[in-house]
Motif scaffolding. Structure first.
Motif, mmCIF file in Angstrom:
data_model
loop_
_atom_site.group_PDB
_atom_site.id
_atom_site.type_symbol
_atom_site.label_atom_id
_atom_site.label_comp_id
_atom_site.label_asym_id
_atom_site.label_seq_id
_atom_site.Cartn_x
_atom_site.Cartn_y
_atom_site.Cartn_z
ATOM 1 N N ASN A 11 0.821 -1.218 0.000
ATOM 2 C CA ASN A 11 0.000 0.000 0.000
ATOM 3 C C ASN A 11 0.852 1.264 0.000
ATOM 4 N N ASN A 12 2.127 1.145 0.391
ATOM 5 C CA ASN A 12 2.993 2.307 0.491
ATOM 6 C C ASN A 12 3.863 2.520 -0.745
ATOM 7 N N LEU A 13 3.753 1.641 -1.738
ATOM 8 C CA LEU A 13 4.653 1.713 -2.893
ATOM 9 C C LEU A 13 4.521 3.042 -3.641
ATOM 10 N N LYS A 14 3.293 3.515 -3.811
ATOM 11 C CA LYS A 14 3.084 4.768 -4.545
ATOM 12 C C LYS A 14 3.721 5.921 -3.795
ATOM 13 N N ARG A 15 3.515 5.965 -2.472
ATOM 14 C CA ARG A 15 4.090 7.050 -1.665
ATOM 15 C C ARG A 15 5.618 6.943 -1.629
ATOM 16 N N LEU A 20 11.001 9.031 -3.366
ATOM 17 C CA LEU A 20 12.255 8.856 -4.102
ATOM 18 C C LEU A 20 12.398 9.873 -5.229
ATOM 19 N N GLN A 21 11.303 10.153 -5.923
ATOM 20 C CA GLN A 21 11.349 11.118 -7.025
ATOM 21 C C GLN A 21 11.685 12.514 -6.506
ATOM 22 N N ILE A 22 11.125 12.878 -5.345
ATOM 23 C CA ILE A 22 11.409 14.201 -4.777
ATOM 24 C C ILE A 22 12.849 14.273 -4.285
ATOM 25 N N LEU A 23 13.338 13.176 -3.697
ATOM 26 C CA LEU A 23 14.750 13.147 -3.278
ATOM 27 C C LEU A 23 15.669 13.320 -4.488
ATOM 28 N N GLY A 24 15.323 12.624 -5.579
ATOM 29 C CA GLY A 24 16.111 12.761 -6.797
ATOM 30 C C GLY A 24 16.037 14.164 -7.364
ATOM 31 N N LYS A 25 14.857 14.751 -7.301
ATOM 32 C CA LYS A 25 14.652 16.106 -7.819
ATOM 33 C C LYS A 25 15.565 17.111 -7.134
ATOM 34 N N TYR A 26 15.778 16.918 -5.820
ATOM 35 C CA TYR A 26 16.591 17.875 -5.062
ATOM 36 C C TYR A 26 18.049 17.422 -4.909
ATOM 37 N N GLY A 27 18.459 16.503 -5.779
ATOM 38 C CA GLY A 27 19.880 16.198 -5.855
ATOM 39 C C GLY A 27 20.362 15.072 -4.976
ATOM 40 N N GLY A 42 11.257 2.277 -10.810
ATOM 41 C CA GLY A 42 11.720 2.917 -12.023
ATOM 42 C C GLY A 42 13.046 3.633 -11.811
ATOM 43 N N LYS A 43 13.618 4.123 -12.859
ATOM 44 C CA LYS A 43 14.908 4.802 -12.805
ATOM 45 C C LYS A 43 14.747 6.180 -12.175
ATOM 46 N N ILE A 44 15.577 6.471 -11.180
ATOM 47 C CA ILE A 44 15.562 7.786 -10.544
ATOM 48 C C ILE A 44 16.334 8.755 -11.421
ATOM 49 N N LYS A 45 15.667 9.814 -11.856
ATOM 50 C CA LYS A 45 16.293 10.741 -12.789
ATOM 51 C C LYS A 45 17.103 11.817 -12.070
ATOM 52 N N ILE A 46 18.237 12.167 -12.653
ATOM 53 C CA ILE A 46 19.048 13.258 -12.126
ATOM 54 C C ILE A 46 18.358 14.570 -12.472
ATOM 55 N N PRO A 47 18.163 15.474 -11.520
ATOM 56 C CA PRO A 47 17.427 16.709 -11.794
ATOM 57 C C PRO A 47 18.150 17.593 -12.794
ATOM 58 N N ALA A 64 13.024 19.914 0.015
ATOM 59 C CA ALA A 64 12.529 18.547 -0.168
ATOM 60 C C ALA A 64 11.528 18.196 0.922
ATOM 61 N N PHE A 65 11.841 18.539 2.173
ATOM 62 C CA PHE A 65 10.939 18.250 3.292
ATOM 63 C C PHE A 65 9.615 18.996 3.135
ATOM 64 N N GLU A 66 9.686 20.259 2.690
ATOM 65 C CA GLU A 66 8.453 21.036 2.496
ATOM 66 C C GLU A 66 7.573 20.384 1.436
ATOM 67 N N GLU A 67 8.186 19.897 0.354
ATOM 68 C CA GLU A 67 7.403 19.280 -0.721
ATOM 69 C C GLU A 67 6.880 17.898 -0.314
ATOM 70 N N LEU A 68 7.603 17.211 0.577
ATOM 71 C CA LEU A 68 7.183 15.877 1.015
ATOM 72 C C LEU A 68 6.002 15.925 1.983
#
Length: 556
Positions: A11-15, A20-27, A42-47, A64-68
């Motif tokens: 149930n937590n996979l989507k969250r 992970l995507q937000i962590l990747g977004k912020y480097g 999926g592949k974590i993209k470099i921002p 990152a914390f604010e967006e999470l």
């Protein structure tokens, strides 16, 4: 390599993927990829955002914390108090985290209220202002008037916020275990940090906890004319709804416009002494004393509000803090190191010589300063930095208390920049120890110490039998480390001295009793002088023994 502790629920996979995507977004791509070893998400993209990559590490963590969302904002706020764990430039950014968010509709909050009382808000109150006074991440606050005419504030939890937080806590637990397994930082247990945070935020989700805290503070300050604590309306309080007396006061930020009506010096002293009383006398304190949680009333009274975050501190830790503070004032490095050993803050593999060296530098800087020039915020920040650099493990309550004192000093200086918290703290400490060393308190502590000693003494034969049986069966393994010898030596010496003095006292009492029954010359009041001297000697030695037991017990 697969991390055995990282196993997020389905149930937590989507969250988890979103995190992970937000962590990747912020480097923080490296960290995200370590969590996502098998590329489940999926592949974590470099921002590609250059603005983000130009930010400092602290700024990227904060954003990152604010967006999470709420759970990570709360985590960041708690981590912002941990000078013993994080560098100052990260702490500075985390302190900027705010949980002011867009409010939910009144209808959404009324649904939560109905789920708690089976009635709408309008059916329970005479009037309610449907525009919230405040909208935080967990709840919203409304002004209302009860049928009795009493003015109250009603805090209602946001719908579904508990489910969101519990899902994030599940993910954070897995991440904390992964960090402990992969990073293996000396002196830091990520799962312990997680447990402390989890306990704190789950308590904030239960408004009954905050209501009981409020009642306890009312009891603590019931005889303090200058402190006011609002009353709880328990009929309209539940796990997700808190109803509290409305306080008609002004914010600290408004005191400048009402300068002629208030005495800033008196208000600041009342505020500091209130927190000192909570900490040193009751071991239970308001852990978030920022200006927004303090209201100024008439006659220079203050009201404390918002009791969701509180701190607990035991007597041993208070003694530990007192010993360090006293040692700082008399330039006694050894006493500080001894206190740190007593609290098990120094690990077996610690560089003790470096600890002595860094402590000497730290003390040298503050030793020559007058109390009026000591900045508590700077002092505590430097001490926690020293602990972090030497991998010292302080109790979490020490970090929370440090954060409380730092917040307190910042708030007090808003209304009285010239005040010296260290001077007031020292003045309070003198009165505290004067009362603590009164005959009544010494007698009471002696009573408990003697009871504990007698209880331990009675259990000694049984423990010896168990020990001897274990030795006979070869079930004991003993590992002795050099750093433990000091503590072992002190303990053995103390126990040996107590037993020796106890035997001497017992011998004197028995011998004196035998002499008293005779008519040996010379005599005093019809009793042999030798017997009287024996009784007096045994009484004095017994008193010395009791005092030494009390002193050792307090140090522990």
């Amino acid at each position: 390599m697969k991390f055995k502790y990282y196993n997020p629920k389905y149930n937590n996979l989507k969250r988890t993927s979103e995190i992970l995507q937000i962590l990747g977004k912020y480097g923080f791509t490296f960290f995200a990829e370590k969590i996502n070893l098998e590329e489940v998400f999926g592949k974590i993209k470099i921002p590609a955002n250059s603005n983000i990559m130009n930010m400092s590490t602290g700024e990227r963590i904060r954003c990152a914390f604010e967006e999470l969302g709420v759970t990570f904002i709360k985590l960041g706020q708690i981590l912002s108090t941990r000078s013993d764990l994080l560098d100052s430039y990260i702490l500075t950014e985390l302190k900027k985290l705010q949980d002011d968010v867009n409010p939910n509709s009144y209808e959404d909050l009324n649904t939560v209220f109905f789920s708690q009382f089976n009635k709408n808000i309008e059916d329970k109150v005479k009037y309610i202002n449907k525009k919230p006074l405040a909208a935080a991440s967990i709840g919203q606050v409304y002004f209302a008037v009860l049928e009795t005419g009493d003015k109250v504030i009603i805090k209602i939890q946001r719908p579904n916020i508990e489910n969101t937080i519990r899902m994030d806590l599940d993910i954070l637990r897995s991440i904390a275990r992964l960090l402990d397994e992969y990073l293996n930082y000396s002196g830091i247990s990520f799962i312990q940090i997680y447990e402390e945070f989890s306990n704190q935020i789950l308590r904030e989700l239960d408004y009954n906890f905050e209501a009981r805290n409020c009642d306890k503070f009312r009891e603590i300050h019931k005889n303090d004319y200058k402190i006011y604590i609002p009353e709880i309306n328990w009929e309209l309080t539940s796990q997700k709804v808190l109803t509290m007396e409305w306080i008609d006061g002004i914010k600290i930020s408004e005191i400048e416009n009402n300068d002629k009506y208030y005495n800033k010096i008196e208000i600041s002293q009342v505020w500091i002494k209130a927190i000192m009383k909570q900490v040193f006398i009751h071991g239970f304190f308001h852990a978030d004393p920022h200006p927004g949680n303090i209201l100024i009333l008439k006659n220079n009274k203050i009201a404390l509000i918002d009791f969701g975050m509180v701190g607990f501190i035991d007597k041993n830790t208070i003694e530990f803090i007192s010993e360090i503070f006293i040692a700082l004032t008399i330039n006694d490095t050894q006493s500080i190191v001894d206190a740190l050993f007593e609290m098990d803050a120094i690990s077996m593999d610690a560089d003790v010589q470096k600890i002595y060296h860094d402590l000497n530098i730290f003390i040298h800087y503050y030793y020559s300063l007058s109390l009026s020039k000591i900045n508590i915020t700077e002092l505590l920040t430097e001490f926690l930095r020293f602990c972090r650099e030497n991998n010292l493990k302080l109790p979490s309550q020490v970090s929370l208390l440090s954060k409380t004192l730092i917040t307190l000093e910042g708030g007090v200086r808003e209304i009285n920049p010239s005040i010296s918290i260290s001077e007031i703290l020292t003045e309070f400490a003198k009165d505290f120890y004067k009362d603590k060393l009164s005959l009544k308190n010494i007698a009471l502590e002696s009573k408990y110490s003697i009871k504990g000693f007698l209880s331990d003494f009675k259990s000694l034969p049984r423990q010896l039998r168990i020990l001897l049986k274990s030795i006979e069966k070869n079930n004991i393994k003993i590992a002795i480390d050099d750093s433990s010898f000091v503590k072992i030596d002190k303990t053995l010496n103390h126990v040996t001295n107590i037993i020796s003095i106890s035997l001497i006292i017992a011998g004197l009492i028995v011998g004196s009793s035998l002499v008293i029954t005779t008519k040996v010359e010379p005599t005093l009041w019809g009793y042999p002088v030798l017997g009287i001297i024996g009784y007096l000697a045994s009484a004095i030695m017994g008193l010395v023994l009791i005092i030494s037991i009390v002193i050792v017990q307090r140090k522990r």
